[in-house]
Design an enzyme around this catalytic site. Structure first.
Site, PDB file in Angstrom:
ATOM      1  N   TYR A  70       0.831  -1.211   0.000  1.00  0.00           N
ATOM      2  CA  TYR A  70       0.000   0.000   0.000  1.00  0.00           C
ATOM      3  C   TYR A  70       0.863   1.258   0.000  1.00  0.00           C
ATOM      4  CZ  TYR A  70      -4.631  -1.975   0.935  1.00  0.00           C
ATOM      5  OH  TYR A  70      -5.840  -2.621   0.847  1.00  0.00           O
ATOM      6  N   LYS A  74       3.131 -15.401   3.014  1.00  0.00           N
ATOM      7  CA  LYS A  74       3.349 -16.174   1.791  1.00  0.00           C
ATOM      8  C   LYS A  74       4.854 -16.431   1.723  1.00  0.00           C
ATOM      9  CE  LYS A  74       1.866 -18.031  -2.073  1.00  0.00           C
ATOM     10  NZ  LYS A  74       0.993 -19.217  -2.118  1.00  0.00           N
ATOM     11  N   ASP A  76      -2.970 -18.324   1.099  1.00  0.00           N
ATOM     12  CA  ASP A  76      -3.966 -19.054   0.294  1.00  0.00           C
ATOM     13  C   ASP A  76      -4.677 -20.102   1.152  1.00  0.00           C
ATOM     14  OD1 ASP A  76      -1.501 -20.338   0.444  1.00  0.00           O
ATOM     15  OD2 ASP A  76      -1.519 -21.085  -1.613  1.00  0.00           O
ATOM     16  N   ASP A  83      -6.275  -6.876   4.297  1.00  0.00           N
ATOM     17  CA  ASP A  83      -7.401  -6.237   3.614  1.00  0.00           C
ATOM     18  C   ASP A  83      -8.330  -7.319   3.062  1.00  0.00           C
ATOM     19  OD1 ASP A  83      -8.931  -4.182   2.303  1.00  0.00           O
ATOM     20  OD2 ASP A  83      -7.957  -4.779   0.431  1.00  0.00           O
ATOM     21  N   ASP A 125     -12.201  -8.886   4.835  1.00  0.00           N
ATOM     22  CA  ASP A 125     -13.507  -8.880   4.156  1.00  0.00           C
ATOM     23  C   ASP A 125     -14.115 -10.283   4.186  1.00  0.00           C
ATOM     24  OD1 ASP A 125     -13.385  -6.173   3.417  1.00  0.00           O
ATOM     25  OD2 ASP A 125     -14.179  -6.599   1.413  1.00  0.00           O
TER      26      ASP A 125
HETATM   27  C1  IPM Z   1     -10.369  -1.101   3.943  1.00  0.00           C
HETATM   28  C2  IPM Z   1     -10.597  -0.550   2.578  1.00  0.00           C
HETATM   29  C3  IPM Z   1      -9.434   0.360   2.220  1.00  0.00           C
HETATM   30  C4  IPM Z   1      -8.171  -0.490   2.213  1.00  0.00           C
HETATM   31  C5  IPM Z   1      -9.594   1.112   0.897  1.00  0.00           C
HETATM   32  C6  IPM Z   1     -10.854   1.938   0.890  1.00  0.00           C
HETATM   33  C7  IPM Z   1      -8.391   1.947   0.583  1.00  0.00           C
HETATM   34  O1  IPM Z   1     -10.757  -1.586   1.653  1.00  0.00           O
HETATM   35  O2  IPM Z   1     -10.317  -0.296   4.906  1.00  0.00           O
HETATM   36  O3  IPM Z   1     -10.238  -2.314   4.078  1.00  0.00           O
HETATM   37  O4  IPM Z   1      -7.876  -1.142   1.223  1.00  0.00           O
HETATM   38  O5  IPM Z   1      -7.486  -0.481   3.236  1.00  0.00           O
HETATM   39 MG    MG Z   2     -10.824  -3.506   2.535  1.00  0.00          MG
END
Ligand code: IPM
Ligand code: MG
Length: 356
Positions: free
Chosen positions: A142, A191, A223, A247, A251
């Site tokens: 990032y 990884k 993975d 990240d 999710d």
């Molecule tokens: C998160 C989001 C952010 C990230 C984006 C919006 C830049 O996906 O907070 O997980 O990738 O960190």
């Molecule tokens: Mg995210």
């Protein structure tokens, strides 16, 4: 106590959900005799429209002066065509790094009353889902150099992923400290079969583990971790990983609880000042329609009280008000079940406030 909270309402449903979280914070302030002062800090697409940049200097200064920051969500299709250096997300990344917030904590916990929303097979869900993703937040790919160049008639793009030992060590310590207060198991995700950054990560995490003989450490390739999260999430307690893997896995972890709209997150660095936000996005498709679920943001506000302001009773009061509201059968659209009462964003906020 008097606390100053910087407020980033953001884009899409951001203003609606933040409004309800502030209402709940105010109810807790009245009940426990505190005073919270809110200072607006525009960020995201709305800031691009008004000031030409996603994070105006004044907003950053407001956040850096505050005792903590409450954020709704930023971004939306309207700003997709912005050059990459001026996208709404860039504001968020700059804020995280300027505030030195190297640890992002995202709990993946299934609420008892919402287990029917879990997309996993019932026998898997029955083993329980209660783990935390600790994500390194201001390093890795990032924040490495990004570049696009032209050569031989085609474009070439590069993103650099880099980690230094101290960046791994400090976030690893947070994960081990957290595991000590939980089920004493850290799964470090990397990884290391391919990446040098991961080999460094694994070595440093193993060194840190020696300071915590009472905590079990396991290493897992990313993975495999993605697969294990859906195969048997009950094996995880604290998962610690680098920025991009975190990240993606966070999710996935939130989605298996069935209620991404309910999950808060905290981002912290060395001091007590943190950034608190729901983990979901700005949901432009339902913005301004009083349909958003404010619970993720309300629980983020509770986390702020617990971790930045050392107000555990106040945080408990908010969390238990959320539990009671769910037990009473109130739901927003994203978590609606048969036989429950569907509420809008405002009405959900009001039901929770009533129970503080
Ligand atoms: C998160 C989001 C952010 C990230 C984006 C919006 C830049 O996906 O907070 O997980 O990738 O960190
Ligand atoms: Mg995210």
């Amino acid at each position: 106590m008097n606390k100053t909270i910087a407020v980033i309402r953001g884009d899409g449903i951001g203003p609606e959900i933040v409004g309800e979280a502030i209402g709940v914070l105010d109810a807790a302030a009245v009940k426990f005799g505190h005073s919270f002062t809110y200072q607006e800090a525009p960020m995201g697409g709305n800031a691009i429209d008004a000031y030409g940049v996603p994070l105006p200097d004044e907003s950053l200064a407001t956040c850096l002066r505050s005792d903590s920051v409450l954020l709704g969500a930023v971004g939306g299709p309207k700003w997709d065509s912005q050059p990459s250096a001026n996208r709404p997300e860039r504001g968020l990344l700059k804020l995280r790094s300027s505030m030195g917030l190297y640890t992002n904590v995202r709990p993946a916990r299934m609420f008892d009353d919402l287990s029917s929303a879990c997309p996993l097979r019932a026998d898997i869900a029955a083993r329980g889902i209660d783990f935390v993703v600790v994500r390194e937040l201001i390093g890795g790919v990032y924040f490495g150099e990004h570049s696009t160049s032209e050569a031989g008639g085609e474009q070439k793009a590069t993103d650099i992923m880099a980690y230094s030992e101290h960046e791994v060590r400090r976030v690893a310590r947070v994960a081990f400290d957290m595991a000590r207060k939980r089920r004493k198991r850290v799964t470090s995700v990397d990884k290391a079969n391919v990446l040098d950054t991961s080999r460094l990560w694994r070595r440093v995490v193993t060194e840190v583990a020696a300071e915590y003989p009472d905590v079990e450490l396991l290493h897992m390739y990313v993975d495999n971790a993605a697969m294990q999260i859906v195969r048997d999430p009950s094996q995880f307690d604290v998962v610690v990983t680098e920025n991009l893997f975190g990240d993606i896995l966070s999710d996935e972890a939130s989605q298996i609880t069935g209620s991404i709209g309910m999950i808060p997150s905290s981002s912290m660095g060395e001091g007590t000042r943190g950034l608190y936000e729901p983990i979901h996005g700005s949901a432009p498709d339902i913005a301004g329609q009083n349909k958003a679920n404010p619970i993720g943001t309300i629980l983020a506000a509770a986390m702020m009280l617990r971790y930045s302001f050392d107000m555990p009773a106040e945080a408990d009061a908010i969390e238990s008000a959320v539990d009671q509201t769910l037990k009473a059968g109130y739901r927003c659209g994203d978590i609606m079940n048969e036989g429950c009462t569907l509420l809008g964003c405002k009405e959900m906020g009001a039901e929770i406030r009533k129970r503080i």
